[in-house]
Write a protein that holds these residues in place. Structure first.
Motif, short mmCIF file in Angstrom:
data_model
loop_
_atom_site.label_atom_id
_atom_site.label_comp_id
_atom_site.label_asym_id
_atom_site.label_seq_id
_atom_site.Cartn_x
_atom_site.Cartn_y
_atom_site.Cartn_z
N ARG A 62 0.82 -1.15 0.08
CA ARG A 62 0.08 0.08 0.04
C ARG A 62 0.90 1.15 -0.15
N GLY A 63 0.55 2.19 -0.82
CA GLY A 63 1.29 3.28 -0.94
C GLY A 63 0.49 4.67 -1.20
N ARG A 64 0.82 5.73 -1.08
CA ARG A 64 0.11 7.01 -1.28
C ARG A 64 -0.56 7.04 -2.50
N ARG A 65 -0.11 6.56 -3.72
CA ARG A 65 -0.52 6.54 -4.97
C ARG A 65 -1.32 5.48 -5.56
N GLY A 66 -1.43 4.42 -4.42
CA GLY A 66 -2.39 3.25 -4.90
C GLY A 66 -1.59 1.96 -4.24
N ILE A 67 -1.83 0.72 -4.89
CA ILE A 67 -1.21 -0.35 -4.55
C ILE A 67 -0.47 -0.99 -5.24
#
Length: 74
Positions: A62-67
């Protein structure tokens, strides 16, 4: 036959969570997949965590710009 009933309930839950996982992969983010599935984003995240815990493997990063998919997620 309570064992069969438990197996059927577990199978139904796993198949639903696998379907949701495929939606997350297709959308590339939890929020868009949750909207399509009619779930809140926190509920979708919870279902993905349940699936990962059930399998004993991390499937998503999981990241700030999606997965993105982990090697196990592939």
């Amino acid at each position: 036959m309570p064992d069969i009933e438990n197996l059927n309930a577990s199978f139904g839950r796993y198949s639903a969570d696998l379907w949701l996982f495929l939606m997350v992969v297709r959308h590339g983010q939890l929020s868009s997949a949750a909207t399509e599935a009619g779930l809140s984003q926190p509920r979708m995240s919870q279902r993905m965590r349940f699936l990962e815990e059930s399998l004993g493997r991390a499937l998503l990063e999981r990241g700030r710009r999606g997965i993105s998919l982990t090697p196990d997620g592939h």
